[in-house]
Each structure stands twice: as structure tokens, then as C-alpha cells.
Design a protein around this motif. Sequence first.
Motif, PDB file in Angstrom:
ATOM      1  N   ILE A 149       0.812  -0.991  -0.253  1.00  0.00           N
ATOM      2  CA  ILE A 149      -0.053  -0.182   0.004  1.00  0.00           C
ATOM      3  C   ILE A 149       1.021   1.103   0.240  1.00  0.00           C
ATOM      4  CG2 ILE A 149      -1.773   1.460   1.839  1.00  0.00           C
ATOM      5  CD1 ILE A 149      -2.803  -1.319   2.344  1.00  0.00           C
ATOM      6  N   GLU A 150       1.914   1.286   0.636  1.00  0.00           N
ATOM      7  CA  GLU A 150       3.159   2.709   1.104  1.00  0.00           C
ATOM      8  C   GLU A 150       3.331   2.392  -0.614  1.00  0.00           C
ATOM      9  OE1 GLU A 150       5.526   1.639   4.155  1.00  0.00           O
ATOM     10  OE2 GLU A 150       4.596   2.008   5.372  1.00  0.00           O
ATOM     11  N   SER A 151       3.475   1.888  -1.132  1.00  0.00           N
ATOM     12  CA  SER A 151       4.553   1.805  -3.130  1.00  0.00           C
ATOM     13  C   SER A 151       3.936   2.171  -3.220  1.00  0.00           C
ATOM     14  CB  SER A 151       4.971   0.600  -2.935  1.00  0.00           C
ATOM     15  OG  SER A 151       4.385  -0.804  -3.445  1.00  0.00           O
ATOM     16  N   LYS A 152       1.731   1.920  -3.990  1.00  0.00           N
ATOM     17  CA  LYS A 152       1.513   2.510  -4.405  1.00  0.00           C
ATOM     18  C   LYS A 152       0.869   3.576  -4.357  1.00  0.00           C
ATOM     19  CE  LYS A 152      -0.830  -2.159  -5.701  1.00  0.00           C
ATOM     20  NZ  LYS A 152      -2.389  -2.766  -5.690  1.00  0.00           N
ATOM     21  N   LEU A 153       0.827   4.340  -3.183  1.00  0.00           N
ATOM     22  CA  LEU A 153       1.029   5.354  -2.436  1.00  0.00           C
ATOM     23  C   LEU A 153       1.765   6.079  -2.915  1.00  0.00           C
ATOM     24  CD1 LEU A 153      -1.199   5.457   1.196  1.00  0.00           C
ATOM     25  CD2 LEU A 153      -1.985   6.054  -1.058  1.00  0.00           C
ATOM     26  N   TYR A 154       2.965   5.857  -2.766  1.00  0.00           N
ATOM     27  CA  TYR A 154       4.067   6.668  -3.351  1.00  0.00           C
ATOM     28  C   TYR A 154       4.468   6.765  -4.443  1.00  0.00           C
ATOM     29  CZ  TYR A 154       8.810   7.972  -4.107  1.00  0.00           C
ATOM     30  OH  TYR A 154      10.217   8.689  -4.123  1.00  0.00           O
ATOM     31  N   CYS A 155       3.776   5.604  -5.510  1.00  0.00           N
ATOM     32  CA  CYS A 155       4.153   6.271  -6.921  1.00  0.00           C
ATOM     33  C   CYS A 155       2.893   6.820  -7.191  1.00  0.00           C
ATOM     34  CB  CYS A 155       3.184   4.736  -7.691  1.00  0.00           C
ATOM     35  SG  CYS A 155       5.168   3.424  -7.040  1.00  0.00           S
ATOM     36  N   SER A 156       1.936   7.234  -6.922  1.00  0.00           N
ATOM     37  CA  SER A 156       0.284   7.586  -6.923  1.00  0.00           C
ATOM     38  C   SER A 156       0.648   9.191  -6.839  1.00  0.00           C
ATOM     39  CB  SER A 156      -0.907   7.022  -6.046  1.00  0.00           C
ATOM     40  OG  SER A 156      -0.787   7.320  -5.284  1.00  0.00           O
ATOM     41  N   TRP A 157       1.590   9.579  -5.937  1.00  0.00           N
ATOM     42  CA  TRP A 157       1.782  10.932  -5.201  1.00  0.00           C
ATOM     43  C   TRP A 157       3.098  11.314  -6.141  1.00  0.00           C
ATOM     44  CZ3 TRP A 157       1.770   9.845   0.854  1.00  0.00           C
ATOM     45  CH2 TRP A 157       0.564   9.506   0.997  1.00  0.00           C
ATOM     46  N   GLY A 197       5.088   9.407  -8.859  1.00  0.00           N
ATOM     47  CA  GLY A 197       5.347   8.954  -9.511  1.00  0.00           C
ATOM     48  C   GLY A 197       6.268   7.691  -9.324  1.00  0.00           C
ATOM     49  N   HIS A 198       6.442   6.813 -10.831  1.00  0.00           N
ATOM     50  CA  HIS A 198       7.052   5.537 -10.913  1.00  0.00           C
ATOM     51  C   HIS A 198       8.429   5.801 -10.856  1.00  0.00           C
ATOM     52  CE1 HIS A 198       3.475   2.937 -10.950  1.00  0.00           C
ATOM     53  NE2 HIS A 198       2.855   3.987 -11.826  1.00  0.00           N
ATOM     54  N   GLU A 213      10.532  -1.486 -15.268  1.00  0.00           N
ATOM     55  CA  GLU A 213      10.076  -1.697 -14.255  1.00  0.00           C
ATOM     56  C   GLU A 213       9.556  -0.620 -13.313  1.00  0.00           C
ATOM     57  OE1 GLU A 213      10.094  -5.764 -12.172  1.00  0.00           O
ATOM     58  OE2 GLU A 213      11.719  -4.781 -11.288  1.00  0.00           O
ATOM     59  N   CYS A 214       8.942  -0.506 -12.449  1.00  0.00           N
ATOM     60  CA  CYS A 214       9.258   0.772 -10.920  1.00  0.00           C
ATOM     61  C   CYS A 214       9.234  -0.136  -9.642  1.00  0.00           C
ATOM     62  CB  CYS A 214       7.441   0.888 -10.948  1.00  0.00           C
ATOM     63  SG  CYS A 214       7.571   1.806  -9.747  1.00  0.00           S
ATOM     64  N   LYS A 215      10.520   0.743  -9.519  1.00  0.00           N
ATOM     65  CA  LYS A 215      11.408   0.055  -8.501  1.00  0.00           C
ATOM     66  C   LYS A 215      10.609  -0.171  -6.916  1.00  0.00           C
ATOM     67  CE  LYS A 215      15.404   1.867  -7.649  1.00  0.00           C
ATOM     68  NZ  LYS A 215      16.359   2.420  -6.772  1.00  0.00           N
ATOM     69  N   ASN A 216       9.563   0.679  -6.967  1.00  0.00           N
ATOM     70  CA  ASN A 216       8.859   0.917  -5.362  1.00  0.00           C
ATOM     71  C   ASN A 216       7.419   0.012  -5.729  1.00  0.00           C
ATOM     72  OD1 ASN A 216       9.967   2.669  -4.685  1.00  0.00           O
ATOM     73  ND2 ASN A 216       8.691   4.545  -5.949  1.00  0.00           N
ATOM     74  N   CYS A 217       7.036  -0.344  -6.287  1.00  0.00           N
ATOM     75  CA  CYS A 217       5.170  -1.082  -6.645  1.00  0.00           C
ATOM     76  C   CYS A 217       5.858  -1.895  -7.834  1.00  0.00           C
ATOM     77  CB  CYS A 217       4.167  -0.398  -7.642  1.00  0.00           C
ATOM     78  SG  CYS A 217       4.494   0.707  -9.125  1.00  0.00           S
ATOM     79  N   LYS A 218       7.030  -2.159  -8.663  1.00  0.00           N
ATOM     80  CA  LYS A 218       7.516  -3.638  -9.332  1.00  0.00           C
ATOM     81  C   LYS A 218       6.443  -3.450 -10.480  1.00  0.00           C
ATOM     82  CE  LYS A 218       9.454  -5.090  -6.417  1.00  0.00           C
ATOM     83  NZ  LYS A 218      11.492  -3.661  -6.928  1.00  0.00           N
ATOM     84  N   LYS A 219       6.004  -2.803 -10.832  1.00  0.00           N
ATOM     85  CA  LYS A 219       5.003  -2.677 -12.377  1.00  0.00           C
ATOM     86  C   LYS A 219       5.516  -2.846 -13.289  1.00  0.00           C
ATOM     87  CE  LYS A 219       0.382  -1.297 -10.839  1.00  0.00           C
ATOM     88  NZ  LYS A 219      -1.232  -0.088 -11.390  1.00  0.00           N
ATOM     89  N   GLN A 220       5.632  -3.040 -14.503  1.00  0.00           N
ATOM     90  CA  GLN A 220       5.894  -3.281 -15.839  1.00  0.00           C
ATOM     91  C   GLN A 220       5.387  -2.009 -16.917  1.00  0.00           C
ATOM     92  OE1 GLN A 220       6.979  -7.065 -16.755  1.00  0.00           O
ATOM     93  NE2 GLN A 220       8.630  -7.650 -15.595  1.00  0.00           N
ATOM     94  N   TYR A 221       6.497  -1.960 -17.636  1.00  0.00           N
ATOM     95  CA  TYR A 221       6.103  -0.873 -18.694  1.00  0.00           C
ATOM     96  C   TYR A 221       6.346  -1.089 -20.025  1.00  0.00           C
ATOM     97  CZ  TYR A 221       3.864   1.421 -14.357  1.00  0.00           C
ATOM     98  OH  TYR A 221       2.853   2.109 -14.032  1.00  0.00           O
ATOM     99  N   THR A 222       6.862  -0.353 -20.817  1.00  0.00           N
ATOM    100  CA  THR A 222       7.270  -0.806 -22.093  1.00  0.00           C
ATOM    101  C   THR A 222       7.011   1.179 -23.463  1.00  0.00           C
ATOM    102  OG1 THR A 222       7.120  -1.831 -23.921  1.00  0.00           O
ATOM    103  CG2 THR A 222       5.523  -2.126 -23.695  1.00  0.00           C
ATOM    104  N   ARG A 223       7.662   0.988 -24.079  1.00  0.00           N
ATOM    105  CA  ARG A 223       7.061   2.350 -24.990  1.00  0.00           C
ATOM    106  C   ARG A 223       6.429   1.715 -26.101  1.00  0.00           C
ATOM    107  NH1 ARG A 223       9.779   7.129 -24.130  1.00  0.00           N
ATOM    108  NH2 ARG A 223      11.652   6.807 -22.741  1.00  0.00           N
TER     109      ARG A 223
END
Length: 81
Positions: A10-18, A20-21, A37-47
Motif C-alpha cells: 500500500i505504501e509503495s502504491k501511494l508513493y507512486c500515485s503521489w 510517480g513511478h 519496471e517501477c522500483k517501488n510497485c514492481k509494475k512493468q512498462y514499455t514504450r
Amino acid sequence: MTHKNVVSAIESKLYCSWFGHKLVLLRKITEHFEEYECKNCKKQYTRDSSGKIVALTPFLKDINETIFKVYLRRNHGKSNL
């Protein structure tokens, strides 16, 4: 999942929402396509094809893998990535 893990998630998701990733390069596909990959919430992204960073779905992951294989074949396995 333990209480401590739930609070941490929850803390990592809040950090990212406040704030950014915090994206780190996970894999370089070609010069134009990368996976992050986001260091906090571990979600993966691509271009995507227009250069915007988007969430990495199974469909996009499959496309990236195909592009990578084509790239390797065209360059005879010699990758400068």
C-alpha cells in the motif's frame, strides 16, 4: 500475505500515485523499444509505437519478444544493445 507485506504494498502504491513511478530499465529490445519496471510497485512498462510509456500487457510483451527475435535475426545474432 502478511500484514507487513500488505502495508508495504500500500505504501509503495501511494508513493507512486503521489510522486510517480521510479522506472528502471529492465530490458532493451531495440534502439526504440525497451521494457521498464517501477522500483517501488514492481509494475512493468514499455514504450508503444508512438514512444509513450504504457503498462506492459501480455499482448505487448509478446510483441516485444517478436520484435526482439526479428532484430536478432536481421543482425545475425550480433546485438549492440
